[in-house]
Design an enzyme around this catalytic site. Structure first.
Site, PDB file in Angstrom:
ATOM      1  N   ARG A  86       0.890  -1.213  -0.075  1.00  0.00           N
ATOM      2  CA  ARG A  86       0.031   0.215  -0.009  1.00  0.00           C
ATOM      3  C   ARG A  86       1.182   1.202  -0.137  1.00  0.00           C
ATOM      4  O   ARG A  86       0.435   2.212  -0.630  1.00  0.00           O
ATOM      5  CB  ARG A  86      -0.836  -0.046   1.348  1.00  0.00           C
ATOM      6  CG  ARG A  86      -1.906   1.198   1.457  1.00  0.00           C
ATOM      7  CD  ARG A  86      -3.021   1.008   2.250  1.00  0.00           C
ATOM      8  NE  ARG A  86      -2.642   0.918   3.739  1.00  0.00           N
ATOM      9  CZ  ARG A  86      -3.148   0.678   4.716  1.00  0.00           C
ATOM     10  NH1 ARG A  86      -4.575   0.373   4.421  1.00  0.00           N
ATOM     11  NH2 ARG A  86      -2.677   0.647   5.755  1.00  0.00           N
ATOM     12  N   LYS A 188      -2.640   6.553   1.464  1.00  0.00           N
ATOM     13  CA  LYS A 188      -2.397   7.077   2.781  1.00  0.00           C
ATOM     14  C   LYS A 188      -1.383   7.969   2.672  1.00  0.00           C
ATOM     15  O   LYS A 188      -0.089   7.974   3.007  1.00  0.00           O
ATOM     16  CB  LYS A 188      -2.032   5.640   3.694  1.00  0.00           C
ATOM     17  CG  LYS A 188      -2.270   5.809   4.984  1.00  0.00           C
ATOM     18  CD  LYS A 188      -2.262   4.582   5.615  1.00  0.00           C
ATOM     19  CE  LYS A 188      -2.427   5.009   7.379  1.00  0.00           C
ATOM     20  NZ  LYS A 188      -3.362   5.225   7.811  1.00  0.00           N
ATOM     21  N   GLU A 224     -16.425   6.002   5.179  1.00  0.00           N
ATOM     22  CA  GLU A 224     -15.685   5.347   6.073  1.00  0.00           C
ATOM     23  C   GLU A 224     -15.386   6.286   7.229  1.00  0.00           C
ATOM     24  O   GLU A 224     -16.022   7.540   7.238  1.00  0.00           O
ATOM     25  CB  GLU A 224     -14.141   4.958   5.440  1.00  0.00           C
ATOM     26  CG  GLU A 224     -13.288   6.164   5.128  1.00  0.00           C
ATOM     27  CD  GLU A 224     -11.908   5.571   4.844  1.00  0.00           C
ATOM     28  OE1 GLU A 224     -11.436   4.957   5.445  1.00  0.00           O
ATOM     29  OE2 GLU A 224     -11.201   6.244   3.876  1.00  0.00           O
TER      30      GLU A 224
HETATM   31  N1  PLP Z   1      -9.078   4.186   6.893  1.00  0.00           N
HETATM   32  C1  PLP Z   1      -8.346   5.234   7.347  1.00  0.00           C
HETATM   33  C2  PLP Z   1      -8.710   6.596   6.966  1.00  0.00           C
HETATM   34  C3  PLP Z   1      -7.210   5.015   7.891  1.00  0.00           C
HETATM   35  O1  PLP Z   1      -6.612   6.000   8.473  1.00  0.00           O
HETATM   36  C4  PLP Z   1      -6.763   3.634   8.406  1.00  0.00           C
HETATM   37  C5  PLP Z   1      -5.737   3.097   9.206  1.00  0.00           C
HETATM   38  O2  PLP Z   1      -5.047   2.857   8.274  1.00  0.00           O
HETATM   39  C6  PLP Z   1      -7.831   2.697   8.018  1.00  0.00           C
HETATM   40  C7  PLP Z   1      -8.996   2.963   7.361  1.00  0.00           C
HETATM   41  C8  PLP Z   1      -7.329   1.249   8.429  1.00  0.00           C
HETATM   42  O3  PLP Z   1      -6.745   0.349   7.626  1.00  0.00           O
HETATM   43  P1  PLP Z   1      -5.969  -0.479   8.039  1.00  0.00           P
HETATM   44  O4  PLP Z   1      -6.788  -1.481   8.371  1.00  0.00           O
HETATM   45  O5  PLP Z   1      -4.831  -0.897   7.029  1.00  0.00           O
HETATM   46  O6  PLP Z   1      -5.046   0.098   9.269  1.00  0.00           O
HETATM   47  C1  COI Z   2      -3.673   3.312  11.566  1.00  0.00           C
HETATM   48  O1  COI Z   2      -4.808   2.393  11.867  1.00  0.00           O
HETATM   49  O2  COI Z   2      -2.669   2.534  11.501  1.00  0.00           O
HETATM   50  C2  COI Z   2      -3.861   4.400  11.227  1.00  0.00           C
HETATM   51  O3  COI Z   2      -3.164   4.955  10.471  1.00  0.00           O
HETATM   52  C3  COI Z   2      -4.958   5.161  11.742  1.00  0.00           C
HETATM   53  C4  COI Z   2      -4.574   6.629  12.402  1.00  0.00           C
HETATM   54  C5  COI Z   2      -3.958   6.507  13.564  1.00  0.00           C
HETATM   55  C6  COI Z   2      -4.375   7.406  11.476  1.00  0.00           C
END
Ligand code: PLP
Ligand code: COI
Length: 346
Positions: A86, A188, A224
């Site tokens: 990612r 991200k 989300e």
């Molecule tokens: N959506 C947003 C906006 C986020 O910042 C995060 C955190 O990483 C997620 C979703 C969840 O992603 P992940 O499950 O890869 O941590």
């Molecule tokens: C995560 O879940 O790793 C995130 O990046 C969420 C937040 C702390 C930005």
């Protein structure tokens, strides 16, 4: 900024989600068209030019993943290959030089091993959170990609992201958009979060734990939360999570879709979640690395609170999903092939 207390003096049952300056981080530098070898360093301060593109034009992306202490004392990483991939995609979106994915995983392991004392004890539920970060640096002023970059991975022990951990909290919808239909929502990147600070602050001041964003084109569908993806479980046992090109492709979401179908016997669906049709759900939650599986008590929309299961009790399937996911992460439940990587300890 003061260095973190010694690992043995931390209260791992009450950590929250806060920065700590641990002994070691990884730092690599890109210049003249290539990444250097990178190394662990004790210096937590970055010295960068005032002309850095990351400061002016948001040329910055990051990741978030965790290391888990298992019952036998070893340390697990959960699907770090997906974070590496990612971040590669986020870099391509911002014209930054992707850090090689195999080296990303190697560097994560180095940082965890070097700070292994700070990986919280098994049984506390706390974890070591890792923050890979890439920024454009060097002297620039025009709106162009930088020619130099830093890639760092730092770490800190963390507890629950939303107050109360595995307890329902309420979320609110926002007038603001998190991302544009063809913008950077799927990457991200720092800019997405800068724009989320004001809506997040308004939500917190009104007593909600996070914002639920609606789709930026029509404002009729859930996208989300500010820092996690959304799921709902319907009365006929479908696990539903929104599908949209402008949400972050959550690694926890893809894992939960798999577990819902293969371990919980639910039908896993990525599709539309209309904000006017929340009655179809008997349970709902937020999912992400930091959020883990966080039950949503209710969602406020147009001055009305829609409660799903309960504002105080954790719903049964949400709890099952939490137990299955965290069981895998902490090594107590058998993981699907390739989901866990061990951190070699010296
Ligand atoms: N959506 C947003 C906006 C986020 O910042 C995060 C955190 O990483 C997620 C979703 C969840 O992603 P992940 O499950 O890869 O941590
Ligand atoms: C995560 O879940 O790793 C995130 O990046 C969420 C937040 C702390 C930005």
């Amino acid at each position: 900024m003061a260095k973190a207390k010694p690992a043995s003096e931390l209260d791992y049952n009450n950590l929250g989600f806060n920065y700590m300056d641990l002994p070691y981080r990884f730092l690599a530098h890109y210049s003249d068209g290539r990444w250097d070898a990178g190394k662990l360093t004790e210096d937590s301060t970055l010295h960068i030019s005032e002309g850095s593109t990351s400061l002016h034009y948001g040329q910055a992306d990051f990741e978030g993943l965790k290391a888990y202490r298992t019952k036998d004392g070893s340390i697990n990483l959960f699907r770090p290959d997906m974070n590496a991939k990612r971040m590669h995609n986020s870099c391509e979106r911002l014209l930054m030089p992707p850090y090689p994915e195999d080296k990303f995983i190697e560097a994560v392991k180095q940082v965890v091993a070097a700070n292994a004392d700070y990986v919280p004890p098994y049984g506390t539920g706390a974890t070591l959170y890792l923050r890979p970060l890439m920024i454009g640096i060097g002297g620039n002023i025009g709106v162009h990609p930088a020619s130099e970059y830093l890639f760092t991975i730092f770490a800190m022990p963390v507890g629950a992201y939303y107050k109360g951990g595995l307890k329902p909290t309420n979320f609110t919808t926002s007038y603001y958009d998190r991302a544009a239909p063809h913008g950077t929502g799927q990457s991200k990147v720092g800019g997405n979060y800068g724009g989320s600070l004001l809506p997040g602050d308004e939500a917190h001041k009104a007593g909600y734990s996070d914002v639920i964003y609606l789709d930026p084109a029509t404002h009729t569908k859930i996208e989300e939360a500010g820092s996690a993806n959304f799921f709902g479980i319907t009365k006929d046992n479908e696990f539903v999570t929104p599908k949209s090109p402008s949400i972050l492709p959550s690694i926890t979401k893809y894992s939960a879709l798999y577990l819902a179908e293969h371990r919980l016997g639910l039908k896993a669906v990525q599709g539309d979640v209309f904000i006017n049709d929340l009655d179809r759900f008997k349970e709902a939650g937020a999912m992400g690395t930091a959020a883990v599986i966080s039950p949503i008590g209710g969602i406020e929309y147009k001055d009305k609170l829609h409660v799903f299961y309960s504002e105080t009790e954790v719903a049964p399937l949400t709890r099952k999903l939490y137990d299955e996911l965290t069981g895998i992460q902490f090594g107590d439940v058998e993981a699907p092939e390739g989901w866990i990587q061990k951190v070699p300890l010296n």
